[in-house]
Design an enzyme around this catalytic site. Sequence first.
Site, PDB file in Angstrom:
ATOM      1  N   GLY A 159       0.747  -1.506  -0.053  1.00 53.20           N
ATOM      2  CA  GLY A 159       0.507  -0.309   0.080  1.00 53.20           C
ATOM      3  C   GLY A 159       0.806   1.170  -0.244  1.00 53.20           C
ATOM      4  O   GLY A 159       2.254   1.409  -0.114  1.00 53.20           O
ATOM      5  N   ASN A 160       0.220   2.344   0.192  1.00 53.22           N
ATOM      6  CA  ASN A 160       0.957   3.327   0.266  1.00 53.22           C
ATOM      7  C   ASN A 160       0.186   4.915   1.619  1.00 53.22           C
ATOM      8  O   ASN A 160      -0.772   4.163   1.747  1.00 53.22           O
ATOM      9  CB  ASN A 160       0.868   4.359  -1.096  1.00 53.22           C
ATOM     10  CG  ASN A 160      -0.310   4.886  -1.218  1.00 53.22           C
ATOM     11  OD1 ASN A 160      -1.446   6.120  -1.305  1.00 53.22           O
ATOM     12  ND2 ASN A 160      -1.160   3.888  -2.788  1.00 53.22           N
ATOM     13  N   ARG A 161       1.393   5.688   1.915  1.00 53.59           N
ATOM     14  CA  ARG A 161       0.513   6.199   2.624  1.00 53.59           C
ATOM     15  C   ARG A 161      -0.506   7.997   2.383  1.00 53.59           C
ATOM     16  O   ARG A 161      -1.000   7.972   3.230  1.00 53.59           O
ATOM     17  CB  ARG A 161       1.659   7.002   3.120  1.00 53.59           C
ATOM     18  CG  ARG A 161       2.959   6.367   3.510  1.00 53.59           C
ATOM     19  CD  ARG A 161       3.990   7.285   4.220  1.00 53.59           C
ATOM     20  NE  ARG A 161       4.724   6.265   4.732  1.00 53.59           N
ATOM     21  CZ  ARG A 161       5.120   5.917   5.410  1.00 53.59           C
ATOM     22  NH1 ARG A 161       4.031   6.167   6.682  1.00 53.59           N
ATOM     23  NH2 ARG A 161       6.194   4.647   5.874  1.00 53.59           N
ATOM     24  N   SER A 162      -1.405   7.529   1.199  1.00 51.64           N
ATOM     25  CA  SER A 162      -2.065   8.676   1.119  1.00 51.64           C
ATOM     26  C   SER A 162      -3.195   8.044   1.936  1.00 51.64           C
ATOM     27  O   SER A 162      -3.965   7.194   2.190  1.00 51.64           O
ATOM     28  CB  SER A 162      -2.622   8.071  -0.697  1.00 51.64           C
ATOM     29  OG  SER A 162      -4.266   9.122  -0.761  1.00 51.64           O
TER      30      SER A 162
END
Length: 228
Positions: free
Chosen positions: A33-36
């Site tokens: 995933g990512n931090r958005s």
Amino acid sequence: DGAAALAPDLSGRRVVISAGGTREPLDPVRYLGNRSSGRQGWALARVAAARGADVTLVAANVDLPAPFGTRVVPVGTAEELRAAMLAEAGGADVVVMSAAVADFRPAEVAVAKLKKDSAAEPSAVPLVRNPDVLAELVTKRPPGQLVVGFAAETGDDAGDVLTHARAKLARKGCDLLVVNDVSGGRVFGRPDNAAVVLGADGTATELPEGSKDAVAAGIWTAVTARLS
Ligand code: CTP
Ligand code: CA
């Protein structure tokens, strides 16, 4: 000012906004995933609704309540986000891709939880490329629809932030590209934001450091100037 921010310059317009960040499963409990956080997409939706638009938010893993007067379509992966955006974009006047879409996903999703109990060291995870949703939306858009992309960029030996962003705008084929300079860990998880809106027409509009709602208001003003 407040009066200008609430001018109903988007009334009668249908807008579809992607927000958040996709998660690509590795096994039943893990993902890439990512931090958005989805906060900039939420601000875009809130401001567009306040300015009279009919707003649909395609939300990838966003843990925030729906902004007043908007419809939220929850998704998880890039493939789900693609399907939802293609389904929603047809009748839209404006499509905004503010979601952080994972560029790659694990080639295979394990049906059972991966275990560490074998003696072997872990193996590399084979990845495959995800579809480019923004590029596809651009090729499939109906006449007159405005498509807006986002890019978080850093400068490097190959060029500065705006050089990379100009190349990306041309590559994607969208009408506007909202560029965040993320050099030095800026932007992610912070309430404030700053951006430059690049136009396919060669324009560059600087949106000064401000709240995400203020940045969103600047983006919609750039959009409405280009709507027929
Ligand atoms: N985007 C998309 N589908 C993808 C990747 C990105 O629709 N698979 C969209 C993002 O939502 C954003 C824009 O494309 O609006 C730019 O994303 P970015 O990650 O900056 O672009 P990439 O083409 O993935 O390039 P990079 O190699 O810099 O990550
Ligand atoms: Ca990317």
